[in-house]
Design a protein around this motif. Structure first.
Motif, mmCIF file in Angstrom:
data_model
loop_
_atom_site.group_PDB
_atom_site.id
_atom_site.type_symbol
_atom_site.label_atom_id
_atom_site.label_comp_id
_atom_site.label_asym_id
_atom_site.label_seq_id
_atom_site.Cartn_x
_atom_site.Cartn_y
_atom_site.Cartn_z
ATOM 1 N N VAL A 31 0.844 -1.203 0.000
ATOM 2 C CA VAL A 31 0.000 0.000 0.000
ATOM 3 C C VAL A 31 0.874 1.245 0.000
ATOM 4 O O VAL A 31 1.680 1.447 0.915
ATOM 5 N N SER A 32 0.710 2.066 -1.029
ATOM 6 C CA SER A 32 1.470 3.316 -1.112
ATOM 7 C C SER A 32 0.742 4.464 -0.423
ATOM 8 O O SER A 32 1.364 5.433 0.014
ATOM 9 N N GLY A 33 -0.587 4.354 -0.381
ATOM 10 C CA GLY A 33 -1.412 5.447 0.129
ATOM 11 C C GLY A 33 -2.225 6.097 -0.962
ATOM 12 O O GLY A 33 -3.117 6.898 -0.692
ATOM 13 N N GLY A 34 -1.941 5.740 -2.237
ATOM 14 C CA GLY A 34 -2.701 6.261 -3.360
ATOM 15 C C GLY A 34 -4.035 5.544 -3.511
ATOM 16 O O GLY A 34 -4.294 4.536 -2.835
ATOM 17 N N PRO A 35 -4.892 6.021 -4.407
ATOM 18 C CA PRO A 35 -6.242 5.455 -4.524
ATOM 19 C C PRO A 35 -6.275 3.978 -4.904
ATOM 20 O O PRO A 35 -7.144 3.243 -4.432
ATOM 21 N N ASP A 36 -5.364 3.527 -5.755
ATOM 22 C CA ASP A 36 -5.393 2.126 -6.198
ATOM 23 C C ASP A 36 -5.125 1.171 -5.045
ATOM 24 O O ASP A 36 -5.885 0.225 -4.800
ATOM 25 N N SER A 37 -4.039 1.411 -4.317
ATOM 26 C CA SER A 37 -3.677 0.489 -3.238
ATOM 27 C C SER A 37 -4.595 0.626 -2.033
ATOM 28 O O SER A 37 -4.883 -0.356 -1.340
ATOM 29 N N VAL A 38 -5.110 1.832 -1.779
ATOM 30 C CA VAL A 38 -6.050 2.026 -0.674
ATOM 31 C C VAL A 38 -7.356 1.288 -0.970
ATOM 32 O O VAL A 38 -7.915 0.596 -0.105
ATOM 33 N N ALA A 39 -7.832 1.420 -2.203
ATOM 34 C CA ALA A 39 -9.047 0.694 -2.605
ATOM 35 C C ALA A 39 -8.821 -0.811 -2.509
ATOM 36 O O ALA A 39 -9.687 -1.555 -2.035
ATOM 37 N N LEU A 40 -7.651 -1.263 -2.959
ATOM 38 C CA LEU A 40 -7.328 -2.693 -2.925
ATOM 39 C C LEU A 40 -7.381 -3.234 -1.502
ATOM 40 O O LEU A 40 -7.988 -4.285 -1.241
ATOM 41 N N LEU A 41 -6.753 -2.533 -0.557
ATOM 42 C CA LEU A 41 -6.736 -3.007 0.827
ATOM 43 C C LEU A 41 -8.147 -3.050 1.401
ATOM 44 O O LEU A 41 -8.521 -4.015 2.081
ATOM 45 N N HIS A 42 -8.934 -2.017 1.120
ATOM 46 C CA HIS A 42 -10.304 -1.987 1.644
ATOM 47 C C HIS A 42 -11.136 -3.123 1.057
ATOM 48 O O HIS A 42 -11.950 -3.742 1.752
ATOM 49 N N LEU A 43 -10.917 -3.425 -0.221
ATOM 50 C CA LEU A 43 -11.610 -4.539 -0.862
ATOM 51 C C LEU A 43 -11.249 -5.866 -0.191
ATOM 52 O O LEU A 43 -12.119 -6.697 0.102
ATOM 53 N N VAL A 67 8.712 15.906 3.406
ATOM 54 C CA VAL A 67 7.572 15.905 4.323
ATOM 55 C C VAL A 67 6.363 15.185 3.718
ATOM 56 O O VAL A 67 5.548 14.612 4.441
ATOM 57 N N GLU A 68 6.248 15.210 2.380
ATOM 58 C CA GLU A 68 5.124 14.517 1.746
ATOM 59 C C GLU A 68 5.258 12.999 1.928
ATOM 60 O O GLU A 68 4.251 12.307 2.136
ATOM 61 N N SER A 69 6.474 12.493 1.833
ATOM 62 C CA SER A 69 6.695 11.062 2.060
ATOM 63 C C SER A 69 6.348 10.693 3.501
ATOM 64 O O SER A 69 5.744 9.645 3.759
ATOM 65 N N LEU A 70 6.722 11.556 4.436
ATOM 66 C CA LEU A 70 6.384 11.318 5.840
ATOM 67 C C LEU A 70 4.874 11.351 6.041
ATOM 68 O O LEU A 70 4.323 10.551 6.804
ATOM 69 N N ALA A 71 4.196 12.269 5.340
ATOM 70 C CA ALA A 71 2.744 12.353 5.444
ATOM 71 C C ALA A 71 2.081 11.099 4.873
ATOM 72 O O ALA A 71 1.073 10.622 5.406
ATOM 73 N N ASP A 72 2.647 10.559 3.800
ATOM 74 C CA ASP A 72 2.147 9.299 3.236
ATOM 75 C C ASP A 72 2.213 8.195 4.283
ATOM 76 O O ASP A 72 1.254 7.441 4.488
ATOM 77 N N ASP A 199 0.376 11.524 -5.023
ATOM 78 C CA ASP A 199 1.811 11.725 -5.226
ATOM 79 C C ASP A 199 1.993 12.800 -6.290
ATOM 80 O O ASP A 199 1.686 12.587 -7.466
ATOM 81 N N CYS A 200 2.520 13.968 -5.884
ATOM 82 C CA CYS A 200 2.650 15.087 -6.828
ATOM 83 C C CYS A 200 3.634 14.771 -7.947
ATOM 84 O O CYS A 200 3.551 15.346 -9.038
ATOM 85 N N ARG A 209 7.057 7.486 -17.970
ATOM 86 C CA ARG A 209 5.705 6.979 -17.727
ATOM 87 C C ARG A 209 4.724 8.127 -17.542
ATOM 88 O O ARG A 209 3.581 8.074 -18.027
ATOM 89 N N ASN A 210 5.137 9.162 -16.840
ATOM 90 C CA ASN A 210 4.242 10.300 -16.615
ATOM 91 C C ASN A 210 3.921 11.027 -17.919
ATOM 92 O O ASN A 210 2.783 11.466 -18.137
#
Length: 334
Positions: A31-43, A67-72, A199-200, A209-210
């Motif tokens: 889980v990274s904290g992004g929508p894909d992995s958060v949704a996956l864990l909840h599922l 600080v963003e990584s720490l917030a994640d 993730d900005c 990829r971006n």
């Protein structure tokens, strides 16, 4: 039926059809904290009692965004505790100061993640590592492979179920969301009342990829084919069926052509030359999988280099991909 329950049942049905998970499986969820992995864990939590799954969770803080990584990390830790799931949060070399940010590549970060995943999966005795890749990731991966120069193997993109060898330890990866889009996961997170991390750096055009995601794909959809993503996904299905067929043929020839001597694969050149070129390439890719668990980074140009050496009867070490050492002798490819 509510949209939440409908999505949960749709994904669970896919998991069952593709035989990705079984009752009582022990799984490690990345889980990274992004929508894909958060949704996956909840599922997975929604199915936990139904499938009697044993869940553990892992998060890797590479420390690239301060600080963003720490917030994640803080976000996922609260999320894990709320769900009451055992978890491990790792710290990458950039975070700990063992490696400078200027000396960190995408490949290094990928290897760092997989080494950590392998270590923790062994600790928890997990049978599978579950990843949150979606069909959006699939389309981007196929385009990246095409741009770099790929054979039919690369057109398959990401597989729903794969194995990988990490420092001698074999791990099994499954991706239950490959048939669903990022829009699906974002909507699901909204419906369950969870605001995932963004993730900005994902919008930075510094990374290939971006640029594919933010620039190339929208341009193709606008100017050439509005259904481009669906076309690519159909291509991956065709490529996968072709690869499976050729893999079956390679497996029938494998024991007759290839011998394993204490971890060194020795290929009989005479028997190898009897194969069609496409099967020669597939056999070499299978050799790479046998040795390192994957074919990442191996492009068609590497296979062409080896074929050229063999055609010209050049002996010695082949300048192949850096992860593999190949030597040609008068009788063998080693």
């Amino acid at each position: 039926m509510s949209p939440i329950l409908r999505f949960e049942q749709q994904v669970l049905a896919r998991v069952g059809q593709q035989e990705l998970l079984n009752e009582h499986d022990r799984v490690l969820v990345a889980v990274s904290g992004g929508p894909d992995s958060v949704a996956l864990l909840h599922l997975l939590c929604a199915w936990q009692s139904q499938l009697n799954l044993v869940l553990h969770v892992i998060h890797m803080n590479h420390g690239l965004r301060g600080v963003e990584s720490l917030a994640d990390s803080g976000f996922v830790e609260k999320f894990f505790k709320k769900l009451k799931i055992p978890f491990v949060i790792g710290k990458g070399q950039a975070y700990t100061g063992k490696r400078s940010l200027s000396n960190v590549s995408e490949n290094f970060l990928r290897n760092e993640r997989f080494e950590f995943l392998s270590k923790v999966s062994k600790k928890f005795d997990a049978q599978f590592i579950v990843l949150g890749h979606t069909s959006d990731d699939q389309v981007e991966t196929v385009l990246m492979n095409l741009i770099r120069g790929t054979g039919i193997k690369g057109l398959q993109g990401i597989s729903k179920k794969t194995e990988r060898i990490v420092k001698g330890n074999k791990i099994f990866l499954i991706r239950p969301l490959l048939n669903f889009t990022k829009t699906d996961t974002v909507n699901y997170c909204m419906q369950i009342g969870v605001i995932p991390r963004i993730d900005c750096t994902n919008s930075s055009l510094t990374y290939t990829r971006n640029r594919i995601r933010e620039d190339l794909i929208p341009k193709i959809e606008k100017d050439y084919n509005p259904q481009f993503r669906s076309s690519v996904l159909r291509l991956t299905d065709v490529a996968q069926r072709n690869n499976q067929y050729m893999a079956g043929i390679v497996n029938r020839h494998w024991d007759n052509i290839v011998k394993n001597h204490d971890g060194v694969l020795v290929i009989d050149k005479t028997k190898y030359h009897l194969l069609d070129r496409i099967l020669q390439d597939q056999l070499l890719l299978e050799a790479a999988v046998q040795l390192q668990g994957h074919t990442l980074g191996i492009e068609q140009k590497h296979l062409d280099i080896l074929a050229n050496f063999l055609q010209k009867q050049i002996y010695g070490e082949v300048p192949f991909h850096t992860s593999l050492k190949i030597t040609i002798t008068s009788k063998y490819i080693i």
